[in-house]
Write an enzyme that holds these catalytic residues in place. Structure first.
Site, PDB file in Angstrom:
ATOM      1  N   GLY A 247      35.468  41.700  47.358  1.00 60.08           N
ATOM      2  CA  GLY A 247      35.588  40.267  47.622  1.00 60.08           C
ATOM      3  C   GLY A 247      36.625  40.017  48.705  1.00 60.08           C
ATOM      4  N   ALA A 248      37.742  40.757  48.590  1.00 64.37           N
ATOM      5  CA  ALA A 248      38.827  40.641  49.567  1.00 64.37           C
ATOM      6  C   ALA A 248      39.744  41.840  49.381  1.00 64.37           C
ATOM      7  CB  ALA A 248      39.596  39.335  49.368  1.00 64.37           C
ATOM      8  N   MET A 249      40.660  42.034  50.331  1.00 61.21           N
ATOM      9  CA  MET A 249      41.606  43.157  50.269  1.00 61.21           C
ATOM     10  C   MET A 249      42.962  42.707  50.781  1.00 61.21           C
ATOM     11  SD  MET A 249      42.359  46.194  49.495  1.00 61.21           S
ATOM     12  CE  MET A 249      44.036  46.808  49.712  1.00 61.21           C
ATOM     13  N   GLU A 250      44.004  43.030  49.990  1.00 59.43           N
ATOM     14  CA  GLU A 250      45.339  42.483  50.213  1.00 59.43           C
ATOM     15  C   GLU A 250      46.159  43.213  51.265  1.00 59.43           C
ATOM     16  OE1 GLU A 250      45.768  45.299  46.549  1.00 59.43           O
ATOM     17  OE2 GLU A 250      44.265  43.921  47.355  1.00 59.43           O
ATOM     18  N   ASN A 251      45.549  43.733  52.326  1.00 57.14           N
ATOM     19  CA  ASN A 251      46.316  44.398  53.384  1.00 57.14           C
ATOM     20  C   ASN A 251      47.522  43.541  53.750  1.00 57.14           C
ATOM     21  OD1 ASN A 251      43.975  46.234  53.688  1.00 57.14           O
ATOM     22  ND2 ASN A 251      43.041  44.453  54.651  1.00 57.14           N
ATOM     23  N   HIS A 283      44.758  35.230  44.586  1.00 60.96           N
ATOM     24  CA  HIS A 283      44.821  36.619  44.106  1.00 60.96           C
ATOM     25  C   HIS A 283      45.435  37.528  45.179  1.00 60.96           C
ATOM     26  CE1 HIS A 283      43.001  40.076  41.745  1.00 60.96           C
ATOM     27  NE2 HIS A 283      43.226  40.672  42.911  1.00 60.96           N
ATOM     28  N   GLU A 284      44.958  37.391  46.405  1.00 63.25           N
ATOM     29  CA  GLU A 284      45.442  38.284  47.477  1.00 63.25           C
ATOM     30  C   GLU A 284      46.884  37.977  47.846  1.00 63.25           C
ATOM     31  OE1 GLU A 284      43.510  40.714  47.840  1.00 63.25           O
ATOM     32  OE2 GLU A 284      41.861  39.702  46.819  1.00 63.25           O
ATOM     33  N   HIS A 287      49.428  39.515  45.571  1.00 60.91           N
ATOM     34  CA  HIS A 287      49.674  40.934  45.852  1.00 60.91           C
ATOM     35  C   HIS A 287      50.733  41.149  46.934  1.00 60.91           C
ATOM     36  CE1 HIS A 287      46.857  43.124  43.417  1.00 60.91           C
ATOM     37  NE2 HIS A 287      45.774  42.569  43.930  1.00 60.91           N
ATOM     38  N   GLU A 306      46.193  45.027  39.555  1.00 63.33           N
ATOM     39  CA  GLU A 306      45.049  44.115  39.622  1.00 63.33           C
ATOM     40  C   GLU A 306      45.027  43.119  38.467  1.00 63.33           C
ATOM     41  OE1 GLU A 306      43.457  43.627  42.131  1.00 63.33           O
ATOM     42  OE2 GLU A 306      43.683  45.437  43.305  1.00 63.33           O
TER      43      GLU A 306
END
Length: 863
Positions: A247-251, A283-284, A287, A306
């Site tokens: 869905g997404a990535m917290e880079n 959510h991201e 993080h 998570e």
């Protein structure tokens, strides 16, 4: 397309070197070179080197030891393919104004940074990264750090640009990102943090990034207050990618999203799309501190990373949209979702031993509902019994202590315990309480006898005959349980159940009094009562349901149905919790009921129970359908409340499902109007259900129209609605053709392949077609769609959830056996869970079919 480079890693004392590596073609067969950086020091020679495929290590054996406190440089030449497998450094393609565009982008988590460049690809091996990208003119280069300088360069006679970025903070490899695209962006600045939203030019010009831009600052500010810590970076870039597996990535500093998770267009996006965007951004951003600033040492503690973000995303989304009351939705979206898996004997504990999680496949398997949703649920419970004040106090000192470093989950417990000792009160230590929830799988059912005050706990299993063998529990499947409860109209109480059984005199009731436990559903457990208390609660639902809160009405329904599946109470008692629904107007109880009745559809939509069940549900649903017809003037207006908008969709979906003619005619009329006039008259909130029902009622003409609209859709959320609705057709030949499309990336994007197959399996006509398709194509699906994919568990669960016969069970066992050599990746556990679930379904039907049929026949009589 490929990328290449020289990998330079500065290292200190090691006896041998294991370097994570994947998919590299080394030039001139030269694997690596070791150079001493300190004068007067000679580097040991590399005696031998080999690739260990199972762990993806390049192992270098040295002829001597590295000297302590001396610095060395390890060099490797490498090339890598810029493939379309959605993992590592990969390419994403899209069409814009008839021209194919290409984005070079990354997805490193969990173990794919090694596909982009040679590195020590472990979360504890943090480093500062100096990123430089060489790219075409007219493209934009992005990375975690701010752009430092861009210069023109000529390489092999080709004029290019070289963009150098500021060094990153000390961080893990899985959080790195670098992207080259011709996207445009919008931006603002909040508290000296630059916020930018990047997307396709057409999407930015259409204003689809505005909602995300407006809410990012609000959510960032909330988390700064929540953590009592400034956002650690000067910028927060967020980018919507056409091809993205998660869905997404917290880079850190450059968050990547699916387009549906970031872009909002009020002419095409529903309120559900909007909520998803607010929740995923939250959510991201959570993080950025919890996970990025402080990172768990190894993947066995992924659940804390998570699970925490999955809990506090509701807090951040509530801050962004306070009128929505989204905080309660964690019960439906996370707790009820994961209960279904955690009630299986094949479940697993939240925390695993580090030595059991070593291979990339084992790491990927952890990205499941247990880690995310159970993690979120038990942390919400922890925050509740500690109080949010004590919880955040411990959280803040934890982040301060381990900033830019690594931790294990017990480090958080230590800091929460310190906060308890300073400002709180608990009957046991945080460690002792939480160990019972983290180190053993499953959850309890708490049974309260309101006649004599006896309260007991027992491991809840959907199939009580299933045998729990592995993993064993040192706590003997007993938990330390916080129980919030109340009697009729009285103030809430909190008690702790420390042992298997206890007697609580204050829990005795008399006369017409009733007792309700697990108030606001903050506890991660189910509740059962003696028959008398159940009858009194049913009476309250029947006469004055508002005496019990909406969230607990949803809980009563969900608990009852699942207790019945576990043979703890009669199935007929669970069905009685739905008898009051013709008077219910709130979303959460209706959603809970419909989700549980979905199980009855799965078990009975191919049997003689189906007709009487439809007749009964018609009596319950039509009053709700008429209510929303009235307040929306036949779907022309939008209900005021966020939850009411959701419940209108439930009313329409269910009314059409039970064959209500007025509903079916309205959906067909609206869809035909769109086909005839080429202008869509359907409100975005209603599109998913209208599309599905119109396509189900229609034939090839309707399907082809929807497919053509899907292919030209430039709004990701609209394409998503059409992609799901196309699976609703009742024509087997169309479903078979659609299944073939799923494995053609020109028809269905790779990121959407597995979910499309599951959509088709949700259709009673498509279920057997999808199962046959997956069995026949498993080797291809697994090898071609394995890169960066955590979705195999969803696929396997999705195509088998209707299974309820011995024939289907034998097919499933044969599928496991036939493909043992190929493997199942992140779906390995899901295969065993599907076998267990099928056995439980078979038993349930054998024991309940006749009584359920008779009950529906009796209750289907007109009100």
């Amino acid at each position: 397309m490929s990328h290449c480079g020289l990998g330079l890693l500065q290292i200190q004392r090691l006896d041998s070197i294991s370097l994570q590596l994947n998919h590299y073609k080394y030039e001139n067969d030269q694997l690596a070179q070791l150079i001493a950086l300190d004068s007067g020091t000679k580097a040991p020679s590399i005696v031998s080197s080999w690739l260990k495929e199972e762990t993806q290590y390049l192992v270098l054996e040295l002829d001597g030891k590295l000297m302590k406190d001396h610095r060395y440089r390890l060099e490797t030449n490498f090339t890598g393919e810029l493939s379309d497998d959605l993992g590592g450094f990969y390419r994403s393609e899209y069409m814009e104004e008839g021209v194919k565009r290409i984005v070079a982008t990354t997805q490193m988590q969990p173990t794919d940074a090694r596909k982009a460049f040679p590195c020590f690809d472990e979360p504890a091996m943090k480093a500062v990264f100096h990123i430089t990208l060489i790219h075409d003119h007219r493209t934009v280069a992005l990375s975690n750090g701010e752009q430092k300088v861009t210069n023109n360069v000529i390489i092999n006679g080709q004029p290019l640009q070289m963009t150098v970025f500021e060094p990153t903070e000390k961080m893990s490899t899985y959080l790195l990102a670098f992207i080259v695209s011709d996207f445009s962006y919008i931006n603002n600045t909040v508290n000296n943090v630059t916020i930018r939203i990047f997307a396709r030019k057409n999407a930015i010009e259409a204003g689809q990034g505005t909602y995300a831009l407006n809410k990012t600052g609000t959510i960032l500010n909330f988390f700064e207050r929540y953590y009592k810590s400034r956002y650690p970076l000067p910028k927060s870039d967020q980018i919507a990618l056409p091809d993205f597996n998660a869905g997404a990535m917290e880079n850190w500093g450059l968050i990547t999203y699916r387009e549906t998770a970031l872009l909002y267009d009020e002419d095409f996006s529903s309120n559900g799309n909007k909520e998803r965007i607010a929740s995923i951004i939250s959510h991201e951003l959570a993080h950025m501190w919890f996970g990025n600033l402080v990172t768990l040492r190894w993947w066995n503690d992924l659940w804390l990373n998570e699970g925490f973000a999955s809990y506090v995303e509701y807090l951040g989304a509530h801050e962004a949209e306070p009128d929505w009351n989204v905080k309660d939705l964690i019960v439906l979206s996370d707790m009820h979702r994961v209960f279904a898996i955690d009630a299986l004997a094949s479940s697993h504990p939240l925390s695993s031993k580090e030595e059991d999680i070593q291979k990339p496949a084992q790491i990927s398997e952890l990205f499941d509902a247990i880690s995310y949703s159970k993690g979120a649920s038990v942390l919400r419970m922890l925050s509740d019994f500690l109080t949010e004040e004590v919880f955040t106090m411990g959280l803040r000192t934890y982040l301060q202590t381990f900033a830019f470093g690594n931790a294990v989950y017990t480090d958080l417990w230590n800091h929460l315990q310190m906060a308890v000792e300073a400002h709180g009160d608990l009957p046991e230590t945080v460690h002792n309480i939480m160990n019972t929830w983290v180190l053993q799988m499953g959850f309890p059912v708490v049974t309260i006898n309101a006649t004599n005050g006896v309260i007991t706990q027992k491991h809840f299993l959907l199939d009580p005959d299933s045998e729990v063998t592995v993993p064993s529990s040192s706590f003997n499947y007993e938990w330390i349980i916080p129980i919030r409860w109340m009697k009729t109209g009285a103030s809430p109480n909190l008690l702790w159940l420390h042992k298997k059984t206890d007697t609580i005199d204050s829990m005795k009731v008399s006369g017409s009094e009733w007792l309700l436990a697990n108030l606001n559903v903050v506890g991660y457990y189910r509740v059962n009562y003696d028959q008398g208390n159940w009858e009194r609660l049913l009476e309250v639902l029947s006469t004055n349901h508002s005496e019990i809160s909406g969230i607990n009405r949803a809980q009563l329904v969900d608990d009852a149905f699942n207790l019945a599946r576990a043979k703890i109470i009669p199935t007929v008692l669970a069905l009685k919790t739905t008898k009051y629904l013709h008077k219910e107007r709130e979303y959460m109880p209706w959603e809970s009921a419909l989700k549980n009745l979905d199980f009855f559809y799965l078990m009975f939509d191919r049997s003689e129970v189906y007709g009487p069940m439809q007749d009964y549900l018609k009596n319950q649903v039509i009053p709700l359908f008429n209510h929303y017809n009235d307040i929306t003037e036949n779907w022309t207006e939008v209900p005021d409340g966020h939850m009411d908008q959701y419940n209108q969709v439930n009313a329409i979906s269910q009314a059409c499902r039970i064959g209500h003619q007025e509903c079916q005619e309205q959906t067909k009329t609206l869809f035909k109007q769109w086909m005839d006039e080429k202008k869509n008259p359907i409100h975005p909130n209603l599109r998913s259900t209208v599309y599905c029902n119109a396509i189900a009622a229609g034939g090839a003409k309707e399907w082809e129209f929807a497919w053509s609209e899907f292919k030209i859709a430039t709004i990701a959320t609209e394409a998503e609605k059409l992609r799901a609705a196309l699976a609703c057709t009742k024509q087997p030949w169309l479903l078979n053709r659609y299944l073939e499309y799923t494995l053609d990336p020109n028809m269905i994007r790779k990121q959407d392949a597995t979910s499309t197959i599951v959509y088709i399996a949700n259709n009673v006509i498509g279920q057997s077609l999808a199962w046959d398709f997956v069995r026949a194509r498993w080797t291809y699906i697994f090898t071609q769609y394995g890169g960066g994919s955590f979705s195999f568990s969803n696929l396997i669960n999705g195509v088998t959830k209707r299974f309820s016969s011995d024939f289907e069970l034998q097919q499933l066992k044969r599928f496991k056996e036939d493909n043992s050599g190929v493997g199942f990746g992140s779906g390995t556990l899901a295969v065993d869970q599907s076998i267990e679930r099928t056995i439980a379904n078979m038993k349930w039907i054998a024991e309940n079919k006749n009584s359920v049929l008779e009950w529906f026949k009796e209750e289907a009589k007109p009100l």
